[in-house]
Design a protein around this motif. Structure first.
Motif, mmCIF file in Angstrom:
data_model
loop_
_atom_site.group_PDB
_atom_site.id
_atom_site.type_symbol
_atom_site.label_atom_id
_atom_site.label_comp_id
_atom_site.label_asym_id
_atom_site.label_seq_id
_atom_site.Cartn_x
_atom_site.Cartn_y
_atom_site.Cartn_z
ATOM 1 N N THR A 10 2.830 5.873 -1.005
ATOM 2 C CA THR A 10 3.205 5.854 0.412
ATOM 3 C C THR A 10 2.312 6.785 1.212
ATOM 4 O OG1 THR A 10 5.479 5.405 -0.289
ATOM 5 C CG2 THR A 10 5.130 6.004 2.022
ATOM 6 N N GLY B 26 0.562 1.712 2.814
ATOM 7 C CA GLY B 26 1.370 2.614 2.018
ATOM 8 C C GLY B 26 2.830 2.538 2.461
ATOM 9 N N PRO B 27 3.733 2.226 1.553
ATOM 10 C CA PRO B 27 3.432 1.930 0.164
ATOM 11 C C PRO B 27 2.998 0.479 -0.023
ATOM 12 C CG PRO B 27 5.783 1.737 0.498
ATOM 13 C CD PRO B 27 5.186 2.178 1.820
#
Length: 290
Positions: A285, A213-214
């Protein structure tokens, strides 16, 4: 001591306690989430105390006043069902609105069981963000020339990373990114084509395995190449990705990689949904800061 509920800004030590609660709730926080979240916006963390004891908390992150995100909302189990969480949630919403410019939107990822409650607070459903798990003991699926454009993100000028991120996130977040991509126990990689950044991803160590993430990319080929490099970094540990259902290519990626759905949240917005490149978002994220 008074038994009146007090809502105030959280201390740094209380932030560590909140992360410990998140671990016990099964949220699987990253090794360095507390310090990185705090560095992003120390004023975002709100505590609820009763008789001087911390009983709940949450984040109301402001990204330069242009976009807000409500997350990390926890009330200790023994204090649930008494209306205290309701008071805290509404206080957080009002405090965050006061931290934003007029008309700025607020996002959140809420568990499905609470979706109707958040709707009563003005939030409108956008899409589902689904958490998927992979066993990286089995090498991820690759396709021709997948890996040739993947580089360490630190070799890419930081302003290019910030600019690319802004196409996928509702506000500029350079302060967050500077710490996030350089954190220990993590790997940040970019996809570079003809000298241009075409996507990037970060995998960080968590209490269980790693989370990506991301994961942002121009197309499925770039996203898959980034995923493969990050999965290799996980070295056989469980790997998690929070993929948005409103990007069909993201759903195709998790199927291609044999990932299994384990959890999900409803992405909701108070105010207009942000105009971002949803087709580039293969993994959000965090559920805590957006």
């Amino acid at each position: 001591m008074s038994n009146q509920l007090v809502i105030r800004n959280m201390t740094r030590l209380e932030m560590d306690e909140l992360v410990d609660w998140a671990a016990r709730e099964g949220w699987n926080p990253g090794f360095h989430d507390a310090e990185l979240f705090w560095a992003t916006d120390p004023g975002a963390f709100i505590a609820a105390t009763l008789g001087g004891e911390l009983i709940g908390g949450g984040a109301i992150t402001s990204y330069n006043g242009e976009f807000g995100f409500m997350g990390f909302f926890i009330v200790r189990p023994e204090y649930r069902g008494r209306g205290l969480g309701n008071t805290l949630w509404h206080a957080r919403r009002e405090r965050l609105l006061a931290r934003l410019r007029p008309g700025a939107s607020i996002g959140m990822d809420g568990v499905f069981a609470m979706q109707d409650y958040y709707a009563k607070g003005g939030f409108v459903f956008s899409h589902r963000n689904m958490r998927f798990r992979a066993d990286t003991a089995k090498r991820p699926t690759t396709s021709q020339a997948d890996d040739q454009d993947i580089v360490q993100l630190a070799t890419i000028p930081f302003d290019q990373v910030v600019d690319y991120d802004r196409t996928c996130f509702p506000a500029e977040r350079a302060t967050f990114l500077r710490g996030w991509i350089a954190q220990a126990d993590a790997l940040a990689v970019g996809c570079q084509r003809d000298g241009k950044l075409s996507g990037y991803g970060v995998a960080r160590r968590c209490l269980e395995g790693f989370k990506i993430g991301p994961l942002f990319a121009d197309d499925a080929l770039a996203a898959n190449a980034l995923y493969v490099r990050l999965a290799d970094f996980a070295q056989g540990a469980p790997l998690f990705l929070d993929a948005p259902e409103n990007n069909p290519a993201a759903m195709a990626l998790v199927r291609q990689q044999g990932m299994v759905e384990v959890f999900g949240c409803a992405r909701m917005y108070l105010g207009p949904p942000p105009a971002i490149a949803h087709e580039r978002v293969f993994g959000v994220t965090t559920f805590e800061l957006g």
